[in-house]
Design an enzyme around this catalytic site. Structure first.
Site, PDB file in Angstrom:
ATOM      1  N   ASP A  67       0.820  -1.216   0.000  1.00 38.50           N
ATOM      2  CA  ASP A  67       0.000   0.000   0.000  1.00 38.50           C
ATOM      3  C   ASP A  67       0.856   1.270   0.000  1.00 38.50           C
ATOM      4  O   ASP A  67       2.070   1.218   0.193  1.00 38.50           O
ATOM      5  CB  ASP A  67      -0.959   0.001   1.207  1.00 38.50           C
ATOM      6  N   ASN A 137      -7.421  -2.621  14.407  1.00 39.01           N
ATOM      7  CA  ASN A 137      -8.784  -2.943  13.983  1.00 39.01           C
ATOM      8  C   ASN A 137      -8.829  -4.181  13.084  1.00 39.01           C
ATOM      9  O   ASN A 137      -9.845  -4.450  12.452  1.00 39.01           O
ATOM     10  CB  ASN A 137      -9.428  -1.735  13.280  1.00 39.01           C
ATOM     11  N   HIS A 139      -7.042  -4.730  10.380  1.00 43.03           N
ATOM     12  CA  HIS A 139      -6.788  -4.557   8.938  1.00 43.03           C
ATOM     13  C   HIS A 139      -5.487  -5.230   8.519  1.00 43.03           C
ATOM     14  O   HIS A 139      -4.551  -5.382   9.313  1.00 43.03           O
ATOM     15  CB  HIS A 139      -6.835  -3.076   8.518  1.00 43.03           C
ATOM     16  N   GLU A 144      -9.529  -1.784   5.561  1.00 41.48           N
ATOM     17  CA  GLU A 144     -10.194  -1.428   6.810  1.00 41.48           C
ATOM     18  C   GLU A 144     -11.420  -2.319   7.032  1.00 41.48           C
ATOM     19  O   GLU A 144     -11.868  -3.000   6.101  1.00 41.48           O
ATOM     20  CB  GLU A 144     -10.609   0.050   6.740  1.00 41.48           C
TER      21      GLU A 144
HETATM   22  P1  PGA Z   1       2.343  -1.228  12.679  1.00 44.83           P
HETATM   23  O1  PGA Z   1       1.141  -1.236  11.617  1.00 44.83           O
HETATM   24  O2  PGA Z   1       3.281  -2.308  12.240  1.00 44.83           O
HETATM   25  O3  PGA Z   1       2.947   0.134  12.580  1.00 44.83           O
HETATM   26  O4  PGA Z   1       1.726  -1.532  14.007  1.00 44.83           O
HETATM   27  C1  PGA Z   1       0.584  -2.444  11.215  1.00 44.83           C
HETATM   28  C2  PGA Z   1      -0.622  -2.195  10.337  1.00 44.83           C
HETATM   29  O5  PGA Z   1      -1.339  -1.201  10.565  1.00 44.83           O
HETATM   30  O6  PGA Z   1      -0.861  -3.008   9.422  1.00 44.83           O
END
Ligand code: PGA
Length: 264
Positions: A67, A137, A139, A144
């Site tokens: 992404d 959450n 994702h 999302e």
């Molecule tokens: P993070 O993000 O590794 O910074 O916790 C993970 C994500 O949101 O997929």
């Protein structure tokens, strides 16, 4: 599904790097799906160190990132382009022509661009090994809650929670993008093998729902239950809410005994 429980985030990074390295040695033309965020940083550091100490060779590998934020130029220090180059690509011998990261430029027709990204994954032969983090959450990528479990690469609107979680990467006062281009859940599920990493207590609820909850678009990572070759690599804090930890440890021991090749 394999659940590998590690003591801390350092061990999570080492285990993920060990699997990436062994896949790359077995197939120097490996097609990797790569993730950004704080979680995979330890894995990248370990891979860089294997490149320098053991000659781990990325020169024939290909990568597709999950992404990118909408509206951030690649040179912005907050962009995932910048993250990937500064944290990994600039420190190993990846060929620039083989690196693919979604372009977050504002444009008229996102779907044509996203279809093109999907086509380039296909023409590279598909993703052999996909690395994922997980959001609080649930994702994966920027899929999302309530993303279609069949979704493909597209423009996605970020939740307030995700925007807040990402605030730590932005200087005070800087506007945080509200949308991103992300591979879809269907795109991710097409990978031949998936490693998903999680560390820290803040991820425990999402990890438990992803592994032990029902498959639901409310928790995108639960869609991974549909995939035949998924390994969760998580530390004790992220494993905290799982109810079957002893069983996962036993599965791992028995896998080591009878089908150790699954762990490489
Ligand atoms: P993070 O993000 O590794 O910074 O916790 C993970 C994500 O949101 O997929």
């Amino acid at each position: 599904m394999l659940v590998v429980l590690k003591e801390n985030s350092k061990e999570v990074g080492q285990e993920a790097a060990r699997i990436v390295a062994s896949s790359l040695r077995a197939n120097p033309k490996l097609v990797l799906g790569l993730a950004t965020g704080s979680t995979p940083l330890g894995m990248y550091e370990e891979l860089i160190s294997l490149h320098h100490s053991a000659g781990l060779d990325f020169s024939q590998a290909t990568s597709f990132n999950l992404d990118e934020y909408l509206g951030l130029p690649p040179e912005s220090p907050q962009s995932f382009h910048y993250f990937m180059h500064s944290s990994f690509f600039a420190k190993v011998n990846f060929s620039p022509a083989n690196i693919h990261i979604p372009d977050g430029a504002l444009r008229k027709d996102y779907s044509a661009y996203c279809d093109e990204y999907e086509r380039s994954i296909k023409s590279a032969g598909g993703i052999d090994l996909q690395i994922l983090g997980i959001g609080r959450n649930g994702h994966i990528g920027f899929n999302e809650p309530n993303s279609s479990l069949a979704s493909r690469t597209r423009l996605k609107e970020l939740t307030r929670e995700t925007i807040e979680d990402n605030r730590k990467f932005f200087p005070p006062g800087m506007e945080i993008p509200e949308c991103a281009i992300t591979m879809g859940i269907g795109t991710i599920l097409d990978a031949r093998r998936i490693l998903i990493l999680a560390t820290g207590k803040s991820k425990a609820a999402a990890v438990a729902k992803a592994i032990e909850g029902p498959i639901s678009s409310s928790v995108s990572a639960s869609a991974l239950q549909l995939h035949p070759d998924v390994t969760f690599i998580i530390d004790e804090d992220a494993a905290y809410a799982l109810t079957q930890r002893d069983y996962y440890r036993r599965v791992l021991e028995l896998t080591r005994k009878y089908t150790p090749e699954k762990l490489d």
